[in-house]
Structure formats: C-alpha cells, structure tokens
Design a protein around this motif. Structure first.
Motif, PDB file in Angstrom:
ATOM      1  N   GLU A  76       0.821  -1.217   0.000  1.00 34.91           N
ATOM      2  CA  GLU A  76       0.000   0.000   0.000  1.00 34.91           C
ATOM      3  C   GLU A  76       0.854   1.266   0.000  1.00 34.91           C
ATOM      4  N   THR A  77       1.881   1.290   0.851  1.00 33.02           N
ATOM      5  CA  THR A  77       2.594   2.548   1.105  1.00 33.02           C
ATOM      6  C   THR A  77       4.104   2.388   1.082  1.00 33.02           C
ATOM      7  N   GLY A  78       4.627   1.376   0.400  1.00 32.66           N
ATOM      8  CA  GLY A  78       6.069   1.180   0.347  1.00 32.66           C
ATOM      9  C   GLY A  78       6.773   2.260  -0.447  1.00 32.66           C
ATOM     10  N   PRO A  79       8.108   2.354  -0.338  1.00 36.45           N
ATOM     11  CA  PRO A  79       8.871   3.383  -1.060  1.00 36.45           C
ATOM     12  C   PRO A  79       8.716   3.219  -2.562  1.00 36.45           C
ATOM     13  N   TYR A  80       8.466   4.317  -3.258  1.00 31.79           N
ATOM     14  CA  TYR A  80       8.142   4.265  -4.686  1.00 31.79           C
ATOM     15  C   TYR A  80       9.408   4.388  -5.529  1.00 31.79           C
ATOM     16  N   GLY A  81       9.555   3.473  -6.472  1.00 30.94           N
ATOM     17  CA  GLY A  81      10.663   3.519  -7.415  1.00 30.94           C
ATOM     18  C   GLY A  81      11.566   2.305  -7.303  1.00 30.94           C
ATOM     19  N   LYS A  82      12.540   2.237  -8.182  1.00 30.96           N
ATOM     20  CA  LYS A  82      13.487   1.127  -8.195  1.00 30.96           C
ATOM     21  C   LYS A  82      14.621   1.366  -7.207  1.00 30.96           C
ATOM     22  N   GLY A  83      15.129   0.252  -6.638  1.00 30.88           N
ATOM     23  CA  GLY A  83      16.337   0.329  -5.833  1.00 30.88           C
ATOM     24  C   GLY A  83      16.123   0.303  -4.335  1.00 30.88           C
ATOM     25  N   HIS A  84      14.915  -0.028  -3.883  1.00 28.32           N
ATOM     26  CA  HIS A  84      14.626  -0.047  -2.457  1.00 28.32           C
ATOM     27  C   HIS A  84      14.386  -1.473  -1.968  1.00 28.32           C
ATOM     28  N   THR A  85      14.551  -1.666  -0.662  1.00 27.73           N
ATOM     29  CA  THR A  85      14.349  -2.968  -0.035  1.00 27.73           C
ATOM     30  C   THR A  85      13.384  -2.811   1.127  1.00 27.73           C
ATOM     31  N   VAL A  86      12.462  -3.762   1.249  1.00 31.17           N
ATOM     32  CA  VAL A  86      11.509  -3.754   2.355  1.00 31.17           C
ATOM     33  C   VAL A  86      11.551  -5.109   3.046  1.00 31.17           C
ATOM     34  N   PHE A  87      11.571  -5.075   4.363  1.00 31.35           N
ATOM     35  CA  PHE A  87      11.428  -6.286   5.162  1.00 31.35           C
ATOM     36  C   PHE A  87      10.053  -6.210   5.826  1.00 31.35           C
ATOM     37  N   GLN A  88       9.143  -7.020   5.298  1.00 29.77           N
ATOM     38  CA  GLN A  88       7.743  -6.979   5.696  1.00 29.77           C
ATOM     39  C   GLN A  88       7.424  -8.112   6.665  1.00 29.77           C
ATOM     40  N   GLY A 136      11.203 -15.488   2.001  1.00 28.84           N
ATOM     41  CA  GLY A 136       9.955 -15.497   2.745  1.00 28.84           C
ATOM     42  C   GLY A 136       8.798 -15.802   1.810  1.00 28.84           C
ATOM     43  N   GLU A 137       7.733 -16.314   2.354  1.00 27.14           N
ATOM     44  CA  GLU A 137       6.624 -16.778   1.521  1.00 27.14           C
ATOM     45  C   GLU A 137       5.551 -15.709   1.374  1.00 27.14           C
ATOM     46  N   ASP A 138       5.322 -15.297   0.134  1.00 27.97           N
ATOM     47  CA  ASP A 138       4.252 -14.350  -0.174  1.00 27.97           C
ATOM     48  C   ASP A 138       3.052 -15.150  -0.683  1.00 27.97           C
ATOM     49  N   ALA A 139       2.152 -15.488   0.220  1.00 26.60           N
ATOM     50  CA  ALA A 139       1.017 -16.341  -0.137  1.00 26.60           C
ATOM     51  C   ALA A 139      -0.008 -15.634  -1.004  1.00 26.60           C
ATOM     52  N   ASP A 140       0.109 -14.304  -1.135  1.00 25.24           N
ATOM     53  CA  ASP A 140      -0.902 -13.543  -1.868  1.00 25.24           C
ATOM     54  C   ASP A 140      -0.437 -13.115  -3.258  1.00 25.24           C
ATOM     55  N   THR A 141       0.666 -13.664  -3.739  1.00 29.54           N
ATOM     56  CA  THR A 141       1.213 -13.227  -5.019  1.00 29.54           C
ATOM     57  C   THR A 141       0.202 -13.354  -6.149  1.00 29.54           C
ATOM     58  N   ARG A 142      -0.427 -14.514  -6.280  1.00 27.76           N
ATOM     59  CA  ARG A 142      -1.349 -14.733  -7.391  1.00 27.76           C
ATOM     60  C   ARG A 142      -2.523 -13.747  -7.339  1.00 27.76           C
ATOM     61  N   SER A 143      -3.073 -13.541  -6.154  1.00 23.46           N
ATOM     62  CA  SER A 143      -4.199 -12.614  -6.010  1.00 23.46           C
ATOM     63  C   SER A 143      -3.760 -11.181  -6.313  1.00 23.46           C
ATOM     64  N   ARG A 144      -2.544 -10.835  -5.896  1.00 22.28           N
ATOM     65  CA  ARG A 144      -2.050  -9.478  -6.133  1.00 22.28           C
ATOM     66  C   ARG A 144      -1.817  -9.241  -7.624  1.00 22.28           C
ATOM     67  N   VAL A 145      -1.255 -10.215  -8.311  1.00 23.61           N
ATOM     68  CA  VAL A 145      -1.048 -10.099  -9.758  1.00 23.61           C
ATOM     69  C   VAL A 145      -2.392  -9.988 -10.468  1.00 23.61           C
ATOM     70  N   ALA A 146      -3.379 -10.751 -10.010  1.00 24.25           N
ATOM     71  CA  ALA A 146      -4.706 -10.695 -10.627  1.00 24.25           C
ATOM     72  C   ALA A 146      -5.309  -9.299 -10.488  1.00 24.25           C
ATOM     73  N   LEU A 147      -5.164  -8.678  -9.304  1.00 20.88           N
ATOM     74  CA  LEU A 147      -5.702  -7.330  -9.123  1.00 20.88           C
ATOM     75  C   LEU A 147      -4.963  -6.332 -10.001  1.00 20.88           C
ATOM     76  N   ARG A 148      -3.638  -6.422 -10.063  1.00 19.96           N
ATOM     77  CA  ARG A 148      -2.873  -5.493 -10.891  1.00 19.96           C
ATOM     78  C   ARG A 148      -3.267  -5.624 -12.357  1.00 19.96           C
ATOM     79  N   THR A 149      -3.479  -6.847 -12.801  1.00 20.21           N
ATOM     80  CA  THR A 149      -3.894  -7.069 -14.185  1.00 20.21           C
ATOM     81  C   THR A 149      -5.265  -6.462 -14.444  1.00 20.21           C
ATOM     82  N   PHE A 150      -6.174  -6.681 -13.509  1.00 18.77           N
ATOM     83  CA  PHE A 150      -7.533  -6.144 -13.640  1.00 18.77           C
ATOM     84  C   PHE A 150      -7.503  -4.618 -13.700  1.00 18.77           C
TER      85      PHE A 150
END
Length: 393
Positions: A246-258, A322-336
């Motif tokens: 939702e609010t991560g740093p915008y652009g290339k070159g950043h790292t997030v530990f979620q 780390g396991e991102d269990a929501d990848t498929r759902s997130r890709v589906a929303l971005r595509t939509f």
C-alpha cells in the motif's frame, strides 16, 4: 493540502502554487474548522480550475469539493449538496477491503488522470550518494517501528557493511528520546560518527540532510518517502498496520522487510491482542544474516524480504525471501486494474479475473448521470465521448 506540509511541498515542487488548509488539528468541531479555513476557502473559490482532483475521503474534502464547478471535480465530489464518490474512487474503496493485495496509493491516485505519467518518471532510480547512513526513528516508538534494541543491531550491521560511514539520526523532537537511547547503545566508534538531528531540522535542512545518503533505515515514515523522491536507497521495516504493498517506497532500488502474520495488516487505532508478535521475526538471530545476504534460505519465520521494481502500472514489490502467499491474487488485481485503465505491458498478464470484475464493478457504475460519465477515471487512453455513448445506449 494540509498547511503543516505546505513548506515541504513548495520545496519539492517549486513550479506549483501550494494552498494550505487546516485539515489536522484545525478545531474541535466542524464550525471551528470552517472558520479557520475561511481565507483559504475564499481564495480557492475565486480560482477557475479546469480540473480538480479531490483525493481524500473526509468531510472536509467533500466541503472543499463544493467550492468548485461540479463538472471539474474528480474523486470525492459534491453535487447539489449531496456527497458523491466517483467510480474510480469507489472501486479503490472496494479493493482496500482486501488490503493484503492492495495497490500502491501513488498508483491509485495516478489512476484518476486520463494519461498518468510513466511510473519511472515519478522518482529517480535509487543509488548510493556517498553521504553515509540515515536512521529515521519512530514516532514515539509506536508498534509500527522497531524498538531501540532491535534497531541498534540493524544499524550496527548496516554500518559495518557500508564501511563505517557517518550516521544521521532523523526525526522530530518527539523522537529525540529514542535517538538518545539508540546512540547511547551504539559502539563508541559508531557514536563518534553519529549526528543526532532529531528536532533540529526544518524542511530545507531535512532535505539537505537526506540528499545523497548511501542508505536510509526506516519504518513507514514521511522521511522514507522523501528519501525515495530524492533517489536515496531505502531499507524499510514494515510491521503492524504498515503494509508495503500500500505505502512502500516508490521507485526502483529499495528494499523492504515486511512482517507476515495472519492478522496483518491491522488497524493502528485498535489495540493489539497478540502483544505485537509481528515484530518477533526482526529479533530472530537469522534476521541480521538475512538483512546482510538477501538470501531466501536465511529468511526467518514471519519475515519477507522484497525489492522494489516497476511495471507498466506502477511500483511492485518482488519477494527474494519469505513466503508471499498472496502473489497470485495481487497479480490478478494489478492485471484487472491495468485493463480497466487501458494500460498494457510485458510485465502484466493479459487475462483478467472475472471474479474481481464481479466484486469491483457495481451496476451503478454503468447507470450514472452524464456528468459523472465525463470524469477522466472512466476514460480509455484519454478518449471517451460520453454524449455519443449515451446516444448509442
């Protein structure tokens, strides 16, 4: 915008005329807020804007919308005294009920425009600038942020990785106590190379302090977004109500530990019934190794590492551990969403998800008044003749 940020906006966007309104701390009741804003409202009402993008869902913003000709307002609108949410804003409200797959807010706001600028034009690619490490301290050490003992270990690790550069502690005066506690616990050699700037910067000197840093260590803060705007690499720690998609740093070159827990992302204003267990992964002995190597096999339980990247829709965060269990759902929303906005690109699947359409499109989105049909958030590639469409119907 809120007048507390007007000075910063004028520095970052010197070409823009910035109007400050009293949105936060403006009074104890609606009448007092209106009185405090009367001068700003009068100024805005006298201006004849071609288009007004009203981006915030709040009683104040609906009243602001009534200052302008109704046909010019996009987003949260006011027609004949009635509050109206535009179709694009309404769709965003619906998908925000599934926050784990949400779109970055910057890209949501960009979707109001008939032709959003390319994602790579928003912020520069982040690169080290040679000016050491910044550490953004938490707002009074809230549960969205790493506690001082945990932050100390992360800071020491980053300092050694980068060759023991100068360190700047950043924040408001309310974080000064946390800054003193952190500095006191650092190795003496690191203390000597650390400057405490908490409560000592105005907007101009904060920009000067952040500009050209090699790395900013931070929770989800305004300083994080400032660093991303300036092209400074960010290593961010997201937990509790902070959700990088939702609010991560915008652009290339950043790292997030979620942090990952079934209860995340939570609501900041509600108490935590689990004793902030989402922070436990950052105290795992494996976390510092994961922070250093970025290797999936070193990821501790409850932590996901992600790198920021861009596709044709906007910013995305790609897991490297780390396991991102929501990848498929997130890709589906971005595509939509990309299909809805008429955006296509090599990084987005061409097949949308019918179940998303059923949830996110409502019948009233197709049976609406002509003025609402004319809002840019219904345009396809900037071309849409609402009157001709109505005649065809």
């Amino acid at each position: 915008m809120d007048r507390s940020l007007r000075g910063l906006a004028k520095l970052l966007y010197p070409h823009a005329v910035v109007h400050g309104v009293c949105a936060h701390g403006g009074g104890t009741n609606a009448g007092e807020v209106v009185l405090n804003n009367r001068a700003a409202f009068d100024t805005l009402a006298d201006l004849k804007f071609d288009t007004v993008y009203n981006l915030n869902f709040s009683p104040l913003n609906f009243r602001l919308a009534s200052l302008f000709a109704p046909e010019t307002v996009r987003g949260y609108q006011s027609f004949d005294g009635q509050d109206v949410v535009s179709p694009w804003a309404g769709m965003g409200i619906r998908w925000s009920k599934e926050r784990r797959i949400a779109l970055n807010l910057v890209d949501f706001w960009g979707g109001y425009a008939p032709r959003p600028c390319p994602p790579e034009a928003v912020n520069p690619v982040a690169r080290p600038g040679g000016n050491g490490i910044g550490i953004a301290l938490a707002g009074r050490e809230s549960r969205r942020s790493l506690p001082v003992p945990t932050l100390r270990e992360v800071a020491k690790t980053a300092w050694n990785i980068l060759g023991k550069p100068h360190v700047k502690l950043l924040g408001t005066a309310t974080e000064a106590g946390a800054a003193r506690a952190l500095r006191k616990e650092l190795p003496s050699e690191m203390q000597e190379r650390t400057s405490d700037l908490t409560g000592k910067t105005d907007w101009a000197t904060l920009i000067e302090a952040v500009q050209g840093m090699d790395l900013l260590l931070t929770p989800d803060t305004g300083i994080m977004h400032l660093a991303a705007h300036l092209g400074v690499p960010v290593a961010a720690f997201f937990l509790s109500s902070a959700w990088c998609f939702e609010t991560g740093p915008y652009g290339k070159g950043h790292t997030v530990f979620q942090a990952l827990q079934p209860c995340l992302p939570c609501l900041e204003h509600e108490s935590c019934p689990y004793n902030v267990r989402c922070g436990e992964g950052f105290d795992d002995p494996m976390f510092l190794r994961f922070f250093t190597t970025r290797k999936a096999e070193h990821a501790p339980a409850g932590i996901m590492g992600l790198r920021s990247d861009l596709d044709s829709l906007g910013v995305e965060f790609i897991s490297f551990g780390g396991e991102d269990a929501d990848t498929r759902s997130r890709v589906a929303l971005r595509t939509f969403v990309a299909e809805h906005l008429g955006i296509s690109g090599p990084n987005l699947d061409s097949k949308s998800n019918i179940s998303l359409a059923q949830r996110l499109y409502h019948e009233r989105d197709w049976v609406v008044a002509p003025k609402e049909k004319q809002t840019p958030d219904l345009l396809t590639n900037g071309e849409y003749d609402s009157q001709q469409k109505l005649e065809n119907i």
